[in-house]
Write a protein that holds these residues in place. Structure first.
Motif, PDB file in Angstrom:
ATOM      1  N   GLY A 133      -4.370   1.623  -3.568  1.00  0.00           N
ATOM      2  CA  GLY A 133      -4.121   3.030  -3.218  1.00  0.00           C
ATOM      3  C   GLY A 133      -2.738   3.519  -3.614  1.00  0.00           C
ATOM      4  N   GLU A 191       0.156   5.160  -5.720  1.00  0.00           N
ATOM      5  CA  GLU A 191       0.095   6.276  -6.682  1.00  0.00           C
ATOM      6  C   GLU A 191       0.845   5.970  -7.964  1.00  0.00           C
ATOM      7  OE1 GLU A 191       0.896  10.158  -5.146  1.00  0.00           O
ATOM      8  OE2 GLU A 191      -0.396   9.812  -3.422  1.00  0.00           O
ATOM      9  N   LYS A 231       3.252   4.411  -1.335  1.00  0.00           N
ATOM     10  CA  LYS A 231       2.933   5.429  -2.350  1.00  0.00           C
ATOM     11  C   LYS A 231       3.493   5.009  -3.716  1.00  0.00           C
ATOM     12  CE  LYS A 231       3.482  10.307  -3.326  1.00  0.00           C
ATOM     13  NZ  LYS A 231       3.983  11.597  -2.889  1.00  0.00           N
ATOM     14  N   ILE A 265      -2.632  -1.140  -7.977  1.00  0.00           N
ATOM     15  CA  ILE A 265      -3.089   0.255  -8.064  1.00  0.00           C
ATOM     16  C   ILE A 265      -4.338   0.465  -7.196  1.00  0.00           C
ATOM     17  CG2 ILE A 265      -4.192   1.920  -9.662  1.00  0.00           C
ATOM     18  CD1 ILE A 265      -1.147   1.961  -9.803  1.00  0.00           C
ATOM     19  N   ASP A 266      -5.212  -0.521  -7.202  1.00  0.00           N
ATOM     20  CA  ASP A 266      -6.447  -0.375  -6.431  1.00  0.00           C
ATOM     21  C   ASP A 266      -6.224  -0.442  -4.914  1.00  0.00           C
ATOM     22  OD1 ASP A 266      -7.796   0.108  -8.731  1.00  0.00           O
ATOM     23  OD2 ASP A 266      -8.541  -1.944  -8.989  1.00  0.00           O
ATOM     24  N   LYS A 310       0.837  -1.211   0.000  1.00  0.00           N
ATOM     25  CA  LYS A 310       0.000   0.000   0.000  1.00  0.00           C
ATOM     26  C   LYS A 310       0.867   1.255   0.000  1.00  0.00           C
ATOM     27  CE  LYS A 310      -3.626  -2.389   2.472  1.00  0.00           C
ATOM     28  NZ  LYS A 310      -3.959  -2.824   3.821  1.00  0.00           N
ATOM     29  N   THR A 322       0.032   4.766 -13.347  1.00  0.00           N
ATOM     30  CA  THR A 322      -0.296   5.726 -12.285  1.00  0.00           C
ATOM     31  C   THR A 322      -1.647   5.381 -11.666  1.00  0.00           C
ATOM     32  OG1 THR A 322      -1.547   7.208 -13.689  1.00  0.00           O
ATOM     33  CG2 THR A 322       0.852   7.534 -13.624  1.00  0.00           C
ATOM     34  N   LYS A 323      -1.953   6.083 -10.586  1.00  0.00           N
ATOM     35  CA  LYS A 323      -3.239   5.840  -9.911  1.00  0.00           C
ATOM     36  C   LYS A 323      -4.420   6.181 -10.831  1.00  0.00           C
ATOM     37  CE  LYS A 323      -3.292  10.302  -7.691  1.00  0.00           C
ATOM     38  NZ  LYS A 323      -3.313  11.125  -6.550  1.00  0.00           N
ATOM     39  N   ASN A 324      -4.161   7.001 -11.859  1.00  0.00           N
ATOM     40  CA  ASN A 324      -5.229   7.324 -12.821  1.00  0.00           C
ATOM     41  C   ASN A 324      -5.234   6.366 -14.007  1.00  0.00           C
ATOM     42  OD1 ASN A 324      -5.801   9.626 -11.262  1.00  0.00           O
ATOM     43  ND2 ASN A 324      -4.148  10.739 -12.292  1.00  0.00           N
ATOM     44  N   TYR A 325      -4.534   5.274 -13.843  1.00  0.00           N
ATOM     45  CA  TYR A 325      -4.451   4.211 -14.867  1.00  0.00           C
ATOM     46  C   TYR A 325      -3.762   4.658 -16.156  1.00  0.00           C
ATOM     47  CZ  TYR A 325      -7.927   2.132 -11.750  1.00  0.00           C
ATOM     48  OH  TYR A 325      -8.575   1.665 -10.656  1.00  0.00           O
TER      49      TYR A 325
END
Ligand code: KDG
Length: 326
Positions: A224, A226, A195, A221-222, A193, A241-244
């Motif tokens: 959390g 980044e 960053k 990624i899910d 988990k 990235t966390k925004n896929y």
């Protein structure tokens, strides 16, 4: 130490690497070189060469190898004030067998069971020391060394999270150290988990059994995370990235003249150095690939780690030669 914020702190075992001068089965070489190694120290040294400050929490034995490690790290500019010299256990060592049985690949043989570093515990983790840094780097190696090491890493991670440091985790699943992979999955789950998570397809296959690489990637990624980076060896590297958003960069093609051990750490150092400098993720992957490529051309994990000038030179040369970098 100066009173301003420092950059990267880590916790882990620093070892003496014995690397034979000749490749092939280890029963034959008569001459071995010593190198200072260990994934966490390798990364910190790489980051130092790229201008960042760094410190390590560790233990060495009260022996010549322990002194060699402390002197070497000091020489590279790492803060060694939190390396405890343990009078009751030796410094860990490991041997590398190069290019055998598979040409281009290395095998490691550890002699580190019961080592000074394996006796680290939460008492070695000074909260006030960790608070001085901007980011904590941990790997899946230290939690595998002993239960007390696992709790030490857990404490460092919890302090870092609570105090707002960035947490950076390289999965580094060492099957030879864990033996029971269920234990690896159970103990490393917390650190997934972080960053920033750095890994490779083999480690993901262990940590997420029975799912595709893609599925494992999205699962991380899910949690959390980044930024997730997957080192693909000869295939280059990939980040999500966390925004896929996904970035993929080809590898630098270099011959494995010596051994590939340490390439992942050099990659991590150059990648992180770039990201923390504000360089784009795609270029950070390129710098990481270049640093990893350099390390496999020589023996030892850190001696060939680059400065910025070296990295620039490599990238420029590769572009000029219309290499595979896009
Ligand atoms: O990443 C390189 C390391 O694997 C090597 O230096 C030894 O830390 C080490 C380990 O535990 O395998």
């Amino acid at each position: 130490m100066i009173n301003t914020q420092l950059d990267f702190v880590s916790i882990g075992e620093v070892l003496i690497q014995l690397n034979p001068l000749s490749p092939g089965p280890l029963r034959y070489p008569k001459l071995f070189e010593t190198h200072v190694a260990g994934s966490e120290a390798n990364m910190l040294i790489g980051l130092r060469k790229l201008g960042y400050t760094a410190g390590i929490i560790s233990r060495v034995g009260n022996d010549e190898f322990g002194q060699m490690i402390i002197s070497f790290l000091r020489g590279e500019g790492i803060d060694t004030s939190k390396i405890f010299v343990d009078p009751e256990a030796p410094t860990g060592v490991y041997f590398i067998q190069r290019h055998y049985p598979i040409p281009g690949q290395s095998t490691v043989f550890y002699y580190r069971h019961g080592s000074a570093a394996s006796r680290m515990s939460p008492d070695d983790v000074d909260e006030d020391y960790i608070k001085k840094f901007r980011a904590l780097i941990i790997t899946g190696i230290t939690p595998a060394l002993s239960d007390s090491c696992y709790y030490a890493v857990k404490k460092a991670y919890e302090v870092a999270t609570r105090e707002g440091l960035d947490t950076i985790f390289d999965t580094n699943v060492r099957v030879k150290l864990w033996k029971d992979l269920n234990k690896a999955r159970e103990k490393l789950a917390l650190f997934l988990k972080s960053k920033i998570v750095l890994t490779n397809s083999e480690d993901l296959a262990v940590l997420f059994t029975g799912v595709s690489l893609e599925e494992a990637m999205y699962r991380v990624i899910d949690l959390g995370v980044e930024l997730l980076v997957i080192k693909l060896g000869e295939e280059g590297s990939l980040a999500i990235t966390k925004n896929y958003e996904i970035f993929k960069v080809q590898a630098f093609k270099v011959p494995v003249v010596e051994d590939v051990i340490g390439a992942g750490d050099a990659f991590n150092a150059a990648f992180l150095a770039s990201v923390y400098k504000g360089i784009s993720i795609e270029d950070a992957l390129r710098y990481g690939n270049a640093a990893g490529a350099l390390v496999i051309t020589t023996r030892g994990d850190v001696e060939s780690q680059p400065t910025w000038d070296t990295l620039e030179l490599l990238i420029k040369k590769a572009k000029k030669e219309q290499s595979l970098i896009r």
